[in-house]
Design a protein around this motif. Structure first.
Motif, PDB file in Angstrom:
ATOM      1  N   ALA A 170       0.879  -0.969   0.319  1.00 43.07           N
ATOM      2  CA  ALA A 170       0.099  -0.110  -0.064  1.00 43.07           C
ATOM      3  C   ALA A 170       0.641   1.126  -0.067  1.00 43.07           C
ATOM      4  O   ALA A 170       1.995   1.126   0.502  1.00 43.07           O
ATOM      5  CB  ALA A 170      -0.823   0.288   1.475  1.00 43.07           C
ATOM      6  N   GLN A 171       0.450   2.430  -0.695  1.00 39.80           N
ATOM      7  CA  GLN A 171       1.135   3.872  -0.406  1.00 39.80           C
ATOM      8  C   GLN A 171       0.781   4.426   0.790  1.00 39.80           C
ATOM      9  O   GLN A 171      -0.450   4.799   1.219  1.00 39.80           O
ATOM     10  CB  GLN A 171       0.581   4.529  -1.568  1.00 39.80           C
ATOM     11  CG  GLN A 171       0.717   4.340  -2.854  1.00 39.80           C
ATOM     12  CD  GLN A 171       0.563   4.585  -4.268  1.00 39.80           C
ATOM     13  OE1 GLN A 171      -0.337   5.709  -3.946  1.00 39.80           O
ATOM     14  NE2 GLN A 171       0.393   4.680  -4.932  1.00 39.80           N
ATOM     15  N   ARG A 205      -7.523  10.797  -3.503  1.00 40.09           N
ATOM     16  CA  ARG A 205      -7.313   9.338  -4.052  1.00 40.09           C
ATOM     17  C   ARG A 205      -8.030   8.396  -2.203  1.00 40.09           C
ATOM     18  O   ARG A 205      -6.874   8.844  -1.237  1.00 40.09           O
ATOM     19  CB  ARG A 205      -6.782   7.912  -4.192  1.00 40.09           C
ATOM     20  CG  ARG A 205      -5.575   7.619  -3.716  1.00 40.09           C
ATOM     21  CD  ARG A 205      -4.344   7.037  -4.627  1.00 40.09           C
ATOM     22  NE  ARG A 205      -4.768   5.511  -4.798  1.00 40.09           N
ATOM     23  CZ  ARG A 205      -4.364   4.865  -6.016  1.00 40.09           C
ATOM     24  NH1 ARG A 205      -3.837   5.098  -6.587  1.00 40.09           N
ATOM     25  NH2 ARG A 205      -4.418   3.266  -5.831  1.00 40.09           N
ATOM     26  N   THR A 206      -8.621   7.623  -2.012  1.00 34.42           N
ATOM     27  CA  THR A 206      -8.523   6.780  -0.580  1.00 34.42           C
ATOM     28  C   THR A 206      -9.209   5.138  -1.276  1.00 34.42           C
ATOM     29  O   THR A 206      -9.839   4.514  -1.949  1.00 34.42           O
ATOM     30  CB  THR A 206     -10.475   7.236  -0.228  1.00 34.42           C
ATOM     31  OG1 THR A 206     -10.225   8.443   0.240  1.00 34.42           O
ATOM     32  CG2 THR A 206      -9.959   6.273   0.858  1.00 34.42           C
ATOM     33  N   ASP A 207      -7.903   4.684  -0.293  1.00 30.67           N
ATOM     34  CA  ASP A 207      -7.024   3.097  -0.386  1.00 30.67           C
ATOM     35  C   ASP A 207      -8.211   2.133   0.449  1.00 30.67           C
ATOM     36  O   ASP A 207      -7.843   2.838   1.172  1.00 30.67           O
ATOM     37  CB  ASP A 207      -6.167   2.900  -0.679  1.00 30.67           C
ATOM     38  CG  ASP A 207      -5.612   3.158  -2.229  1.00 30.67           C
ATOM     39  OD1 ASP A 207      -6.135   3.746  -3.336  1.00 30.67           O
ATOM     40  OD2 ASP A 207      -4.654   3.222  -2.638  1.00 30.67           O
ATOM     41  N   VAL A 209      -8.256  -0.961   2.589  1.00 28.64           N
ATOM     42  CA  VAL A 209      -7.505  -2.445   2.835  1.00 28.64           C
ATOM     43  C   VAL A 209      -8.942  -2.910   3.614  1.00 28.64           C
ATOM     44  O   VAL A 209      -9.001  -1.956   5.042  1.00 28.64           O
ATOM     45  CB  VAL A 209      -6.531  -2.390   3.361  1.00 28.64           C
ATOM     46  CG1 VAL A 209      -5.737  -3.890   3.831  1.00 28.64           C
ATOM     47  CG2 VAL A 209      -5.423  -1.083   2.463  1.00 28.64           C
ATOM     48  N   MET A 234      -7.826  -4.779  -1.808  1.00 31.59           N
ATOM     49  CA  MET A 234      -7.528  -3.450  -1.445  1.00 31.59           C
ATOM     50  C   MET A 234      -8.251  -3.022  -2.546  1.00 31.59           C
ATOM     51  O   MET A 234      -7.976  -3.987  -3.270  1.00 31.59           O
ATOM     52  CB  MET A 234      -5.961  -2.983  -1.524  1.00 31.59           C
ATOM     53  CG  MET A 234      -6.067  -2.264  -1.286  1.00 31.59           C
ATOM     54  SD  MET A 234      -3.539  -1.849  -1.623  1.00 31.59           S
ATOM     55  CE  MET A 234      -3.068  -3.580  -0.507  1.00 31.59           C
ATOM     56  N   PHE A 235      -8.494  -1.848  -2.282  1.00 32.19           N
ATOM     57  CA  PHE A 235      -9.571  -1.560  -3.261  1.00 32.19           C
ATOM     58  C   PHE A 235      -9.246  -0.121  -3.457  1.00 32.19           C
ATOM     59  O   PHE A 235      -9.287   0.240  -1.558  1.00 32.19           O
ATOM     60  CB  PHE A 235     -10.895  -1.675  -4.048  1.00 32.19           C
ATOM     61  CG  PHE A 235     -11.656  -1.036  -2.612  1.00 32.19           C
ATOM     62  CD1 PHE A 235     -12.721  -0.774  -2.537  1.00 32.19           C
ATOM     63  CD2 PHE A 235     -12.306  -2.282  -2.128  1.00 32.19           C
ATOM     64  CE1 PHE A 235     -13.198   0.216  -1.352  1.00 32.19           C
ATOM     65  CE2 PHE A 235     -12.728  -2.713  -0.466  1.00 32.19           C
ATOM     66  CZ  PHE A 235     -13.271  -1.546  -0.629  1.00 32.19           C
ATOM     67  N   THR A 236      -9.575   0.950  -4.073  1.00 27.50           N
ATOM     68  CA  THR A 236      -9.590   2.190  -4.546  1.00 27.50           C
ATOM     69  C   THR A 236     -11.056   2.743  -4.645  1.00 27.50           C
ATOM     70  O   THR A 236     -11.307   2.499  -6.313  1.00 27.50           O
ATOM     71  CB  THR A 236      -8.638   2.647  -5.551  1.00 27.50           C
ATOM     72  OG1 THR A 236      -7.877   2.812  -5.532  1.00 27.50           O
ATOM     73  CG2 THR A 236      -8.917   4.532  -5.213  1.00 27.50           C
TER      74      THR A 236
END
Length: 262
Positions: A170-171, A205-207, A209, A234-236
């Motif tokens: 993840a970032q 953006r919002t990731d 998890v 994990m998705f955006t």
């Protein structure tokens, strides 16, 4: 001279009193407050005045927590505070986009401890840290959509924790991450023991998890077919998505005996 000596050890010296002006804040937004600087019984030289964001974080593998700083704003440099003087210093601290959520619709999340601490650094004197004031941090609209979706499909909030470390793949900017943990809905209660949500937000953006813990499966012969396992997706976040259906479909696939992550 005796008063000056006492002030050096904090007796009769300058003090600070801080308060937040915002009743609630949000990640990526500024937090407003003010520090009242109160002069003591003698003139004193100030080396600095600052406010720091703190989060109480669990240390992996150890049964303890630490208060980790994740943002500091200097409010004043070297100057003199006169005896009896009162100075009001407003402040604005930008909250990082990954700032943990501590409140949802005004209700505090159990287990969260995030706050702001003011610190006065006096020349030739003991520094005076001010106890951290708790901050109510509400989720961003995208984060609320996921939390609302989980609630509407029957998941119930259990606890929230902050853990030191990084989410694989993840970032991530901060040295810790938040898990908001839910007990499963009746549909999944026999299959999952827990679902945990982590938000990793940025300006654009919002990731999300999702970590799902499966219960121990018992084979037909009475043995264990596999101990409780964690599965991570994990998705955006994207607009115009039915998140209730998206989450139920993903969890439904995972719940099958030969799920997509089995």
């Amino acid at each position: 001279m005796f008063q000056k000596v006492l002030a050096t050890f904090g007796s009769g010296g300058a003090r600070i009193d801080a308060r937040l002006l915002d009743t609630a804040a949000a990640p990526g937004r500024p937090l407003h407050g003010e520090v009242l600087l109160l002069g003591g019984e003698v003139d004193q030289e100030i080396k600095g005045l600052s406010v720091t964001l703190l989060a109480r974080v669990r240390v992996p593998g150890e049964d303890k927590t630490e208060d980790l700083p994740f943002g500091t704003r200097q409010l004043a440099g070297r100057e003199t505070i006169r005896a009896g003087q009162q100075v009001r210093v407003p402040f604005e601290v930008p909250l990082p986009w990954e700032t943990p959520v501590t409140s949802v619709y005004g209700k505090p999340l159990a287990g969260m401890a995030v706050g702001v601490r003011a610190e006065l650094d006096l020349a030739a004197a003991v520094s005076d840290p001010f106890d951290a004031d708790a901050v109510a941090i509400e989720p961003l609209p995208a984060q609320k959509r996921v939390l609302d979706a989980l609630s509407r499909i029957g998941f119930t909030f259990r606890e929230a924790i902050l853990e030191q470390g990084r989410v694989d793949g993840a970032q991530q900017q901060l040295p810790f991450f938040q898990e908001i943990r839910f007990a499963p809905s009746p549909r999944f209660a026999s299959i999952f023991s827990q679902v945990a949500v982590t938000f990793l937000a940025s300006a654009d953006r919002t990731d999300v998890v999702l970590e799902v813990t499966k219960r121990v499966r018992v084979s037909k012969t009475g043995g264990f077919g596999g101990r409780g396992q964690d599965f991570v997706g994990m998705f955006t976040m994207k607009p115009d998505v039915n998140w209730e259906k998206q989450l139920e479909d993903w969890l439904g696939q995972l719940a099958r005996p030969r799920g997509i992550f089995d």
